[in-house]
Scaffold this active site. Sequence first.
Site, PDB file in Angstrom:
ATOM      1  N   THR A  69      13.661 -17.009   8.120  1.00  0.00           N
ATOM      2  CA  THR A  69      12.709 -15.940   8.407  1.00  0.00           C
ATOM      3  C   THR A  69      13.426 -14.734   9.007  1.00  0.00           C
ATOM      4  O   THR A  69      14.660 -14.653   8.990  1.00  0.00           O
ATOM      5  CB  THR A  69      11.517 -16.456   9.254  1.00  0.00           C
ATOM      6  OG1 THR A  69      10.509 -15.446   9.290  1.00  0.00           O
ATOM      7  CG2 THR A  69      11.934 -16.842  10.652  1.00  0.00           C
ATOM      8  N   LYS A  73      15.980 -13.078   5.749  1.00  0.00           N
ATOM      9  CA  LYS A  73      15.468 -13.412   4.422  1.00  0.00           C
ATOM     10  C   LYS A  73      16.221 -12.695   3.292  1.00  0.00           C
ATOM     11  O   LYS A  73      16.424 -13.265   2.225  1.00  0.00           O
ATOM     12  CB  LYS A  73      13.966 -13.106   4.329  1.00  0.00           C
ATOM     13  CG  LYS A  73      13.112 -14.062   5.145  1.00  0.00           C
ATOM     14  CD  LYS A  73      11.659 -13.644   5.174  1.00  0.00           C
ATOM     15  CE  LYS A  73      10.851 -14.379   4.157  1.00  0.00           C
ATOM     16  NZ  LYS A  73       9.394 -14.273   4.368  1.00  0.00           N
ATOM     17  N   GLY A 134      -0.082  -4.190  -1.775  1.00  0.00           N
ATOM     18  CA  GLY A 134       1.068  -4.531  -0.934  1.00  0.00           C
ATOM     19  C   GLY A 134       2.217  -5.044  -1.767  1.00  0.00           C
ATOM     20  O   GLY A 134       2.071  -6.061  -2.476  1.00  0.00           O
ATOM     21  N   ASN A 158       0.604   0.103  -3.687  1.00  0.00           N
ATOM     22  CA  ASN A 158       1.386   0.048  -2.452  1.00  0.00           C
ATOM     23  C   ASN A 158       1.455   1.446  -1.847  1.00  0.00           C
ATOM     24  O   ASN A 158       1.482   2.437  -2.576  1.00  0.00           O
ATOM     25  CB  ASN A 158       2.810  -0.454  -2.740  1.00  0.00           C
ATOM     26  CG  ASN A 158       3.524  -0.887  -1.478  1.00  0.00           C
ATOM     27  OD1 ASN A 158       2.989  -1.692  -0.707  1.00  0.00           O
ATOM     28  ND2 ASN A 158       4.721  -0.361  -1.231  1.00  0.00           N
ATOM     29  N   ARG A 159       1.474   1.499  -0.503  1.00  0.00           N
ATOM     30  CA  ARG A 159       1.586   2.804   0.170  1.00  0.00           C
ATOM     31  C   ARG A 159       2.772   3.584  -0.389  1.00  0.00           C
ATOM     32  O   ARG A 159       2.641   4.741  -0.769  1.00  0.00           O
ATOM     33  CB  ARG A 159       1.741   2.591   1.681  1.00  0.00           C
ATOM     34  CG  ARG A 159       2.033   3.866   2.436  1.00  0.00           C
ATOM     35  CD  ARG A 159       2.104   3.602   3.913  1.00  0.00           C
ATOM     36  NE  ARG A 159       3.190   2.674   4.279  1.00  0.00           N
ATOM     37  CZ  ARG A 159       3.492   2.339   5.516  1.00  0.00           C
ATOM     38  NH1 ARG A 159       2.797   2.818   6.521  1.00  0.00           N
ATOM     39  NH2 ARG A 159       4.483   1.501   5.760  1.00  0.00           N
TER      40      ARG A 159
HETATM   41  N1  LIG Z   1       0.289 -16.720   5.045  1.00  0.00           N
HETATM   42  C1  LIG Z   1       1.612 -16.839   4.922  1.00  0.00           C
HETATM   43  O1  LIG Z   1       2.172 -17.936   4.734  1.00  0.00           O
HETATM   44  C2  LIG Z   1       2.461 -15.587   4.982  1.00  0.00           C
HETATM   45  C3  LIG Z   1       3.785 -15.603   4.509  1.00  0.00           C
HETATM   46  C4  LIG Z   1       4.539 -14.414   4.550  1.00  0.00           C
HETATM   47  C5  LIG Z   1       3.959 -13.259   5.068  1.00  0.00           C
HETATM   48  N2  LIG Z   1       2.672 -13.287   5.528  1.00  0.00           N
HETATM   49  C6  LIG Z   1       2.034 -12.061   6.042  1.00  0.00           C
HETATM   50  O2  LIG Z   1       2.085 -11.080   5.031  1.00  0.00           O
HETATM   51  C7  LIG Z   1       2.052  -9.784   5.636  1.00  0.00           C
HETATM   52  C8  LIG Z   1       3.137  -8.914   5.004  1.00  0.00           C
HETATM   53  O3  LIG Z   1       4.395  -9.492   5.299  1.00  0.00           O
HETATM   54  P1  LIG Z   1       5.701  -9.013   4.534  1.00  0.00           P
HETATM   55  O4  LIG Z   1       6.788  -9.936   4.903  1.00  0.00           O
HETATM   56  O5  LIG Z   1       5.400  -8.761   3.104  1.00  0.00           O
HETATM   57  O6  LIG Z   1       5.960  -7.600   5.256  1.00  0.00           O
HETATM   58  P2  LIG Z   1       6.746  -6.335   4.683  1.00  0.00           P
HETATM   59  O7  LIG Z   1       7.792  -6.741   3.720  1.00  0.00           O
HETATM   60  O8  LIG Z   1       7.121  -5.533   5.880  1.00  0.00           O
HETATM   61  O9  LIG Z   1       5.637  -5.521   3.836  1.00  0.00           O
HETATM   62  C9  LIG Z   1       4.546  -4.890   4.493  1.00  0.00           C
HETATM   63  C10 LIG Z   1       3.559  -4.358   3.449  1.00  0.00           C
HETATM   64  O10 LIG Z   1       2.459  -3.736   4.137  1.00  0.00           O
HETATM   65  C11 LIG Z   1       2.399  -2.339   3.786  1.00  0.00           C
HETATM   66  N3  LIG Z   1       1.997  -1.562   4.948  1.00  0.00           N
HETATM   67  C12 LIG Z   1       2.444  -1.702   6.222  1.00  0.00           C
HETATM   68  N4  LIG Z   1       1.847  -0.786   7.015  1.00  0.00           N
HETATM   69  C13 LIG Z   1       1.009  -0.063   6.221  1.00  0.00           C
HETATM   70  C14 LIG Z   1       0.114   1.007   6.449  1.00  0.00           C
HETATM   71  N5  LIG Z   1      -0.035   1.544   7.671  1.00  0.00           N
HETATM   72  N6  LIG Z   1      -0.597   1.502   5.413  1.00  0.00           N
HETATM   73  C15 LIG Z   1      -0.454   0.978   4.166  1.00  0.00           C
HETATM   74  N7  LIG Z   1       0.383  -0.052   3.883  1.00  0.00           N
HETATM   75  C16 LIG Z   1       1.100  -0.566   4.906  1.00  0.00           C
HETATM   76  C17 LIG Z   1       3.796  -2.002   3.328  1.00  0.00           C
HETATM   77  O11 LIG Z   1       3.784  -0.839   2.527  1.00  0.00           O
HETATM   78  P3  LIG Z   1       5.150   0.017   2.343  1.00  0.00           P
HETATM   79  O12 LIG Z   1       5.936  -0.697   1.294  1.00  0.00           O
HETATM   80  O13 LIG Z   1       4.674   1.338   1.895  1.00  0.00           O
HETATM   81  O14 LIG Z   1       5.844   0.034   3.675  1.00  0.00           O
HETATM   82  C18 LIG Z   1       4.155  -3.280   2.555  1.00  0.00           C
HETATM   83  O15 LIG Z   1       3.490  -3.319   1.315  1.00  0.00           O
HETATM   84  C19 LIG Z   1       2.251 -10.014   7.130  1.00  0.00           C
HETATM   85  O16 LIG Z   1       0.982  -9.935   7.747  1.00  0.00           O
HETATM   86  C20 LIG Z   1       2.782 -11.413   7.210  1.00  0.00           C
HETATM   87  O17 LIG Z   1       2.447 -12.055   8.420  1.00  0.00           O
HETATM   88  C21 LIG Z   1       1.924 -14.415   5.478  1.00  0.00           C
END
Ligand SMILES: NC(=O)c1ccc[n+]([C@@H]2O[C@H](COP(=O)([O-])OP(=O)(O)OC[C@H]3O[C@@H](n4cnc5c(N)ncnc54)[C@H](OP(=O)(O)O)[C@@H]3O)[C@@H](O)[C@H]2O)c1
Length: 270
Positions: A69, A73, A134, A158-159
């Site tokens: 993690t 990653k 996303g 995506n943003r």
């Molecule tokens: N349930 C599970 O097993 C599991 C597993 C993994 C992750 N998750 C969850 O998935 C979520 C995303 O994780 P990740 O690892 O993919 O994170 P990440 O790689 O940082 O990606 C974040 C995503 O959210 C978007 N975003 C963030 N702030 C924003 C805003 N203010 N307005 C619009 N879009 C916004 C980003 O857009 P940009 O590209 O434009 O920045 C990107 O698409 C987290 O909540 C994490 O806890 C859950």
Amino acid sequence: MTPISGHTRIFGILADPIHHVRTPQVMNAAFGDAGADAVLVPMHVQPSDLPAFVQALRSMQNFGGANITIPHKEAILPLCDTLNDTARIAGAVNVIQRGADGSIHGFNYDGHGFVAGLKAAGHDPGGKRVLLVGAGGAGKAIAVQVAENGAGYLGIANRTQAKAEALAGQINAHLDCSVAAAVADDPGGYDIVINATSLGMRPQDPLPFDPAALDPGAVVAEVIMTPEVTPVMAAAAARGNPTHPGLPMLTEQVKIFLELYGVSSSTPLA
Ligand SMILES: NC(=O)c1ccc[n+]([C@@H]2O[C@H](COP(=O)([O-])OP(=O)(O)OC[C@H]3O[C@@H](n4cnc5c(N)ncnc54)[C@H](OP(=O)(O)O)[C@@H]3O)[C@@H](O)[C@H]2O)c1
């Protein structure tokens, strides 16, 4: 849990910081339920030490693998001898397995866990029009598996639009088809709408898309686990749309990790 002995296989979770991780509790309980002679321990490794640490793991004969993690990653990717398709396309590894010859194999099962949870809840993406909002780490892995599970159309919003365009291009190239496209975050016209952004973790976050534009009967699925019911899920449910929470994405992955770690009878996944 089986008492630790000289026979016990060692697994880990690599992170920095490490104190917040819940993987040891979750996986050791799963090992216990499976009757496995295995233990998973926190491995606190700084980014600059990762290459040397992974190299050392190659020589540790009772090491079976580790969950990966933040912040490792992406950095661990080039340190692996093989990658599964999702890890290669997502550019991130969330679990490694050590082969008997000391080889290190990287996998990303975020998308597998998500789709398995969706299917178990009766929402098979096969043939469906799916909107993925996303294109971060979780979104990329989900996109691969939604497409591999036969979605009829995959809109990616995506943003940062360039990331949605790049991901759609990768999916289409990987499957040699044109199922994916970068789109706006308008949920109208879709059967399944997935929030794979981090929007909804904090109370002040805006909604990731406008639930008022959902088609009747469209499923709203989450990746966020805390809160259990995110604001966009609550808004969708208030309109009568079915919702699917973030937790099954993790619980389904635990089953996959047990297989990968060789503590269940099923064949490891590719
Ligand atoms: N349930 C599970 O097993 C599991 C597993 C993994 C992750 N998750 C969850 O998935 C979520 C995303 O994780 P990740 O690892 O993919 O994170 P990440 O790689 O940082 O990606 C974040 C995503 O959210 C978007 N975003 C963030 N702030 C924003 C805003 N203010 N307005 C619009 N879009 C916004 C980003 O857009 P940009 O590209 O434009 O920045 C990107 O698409 C987290 O909540 C994490 O806890 C859950």
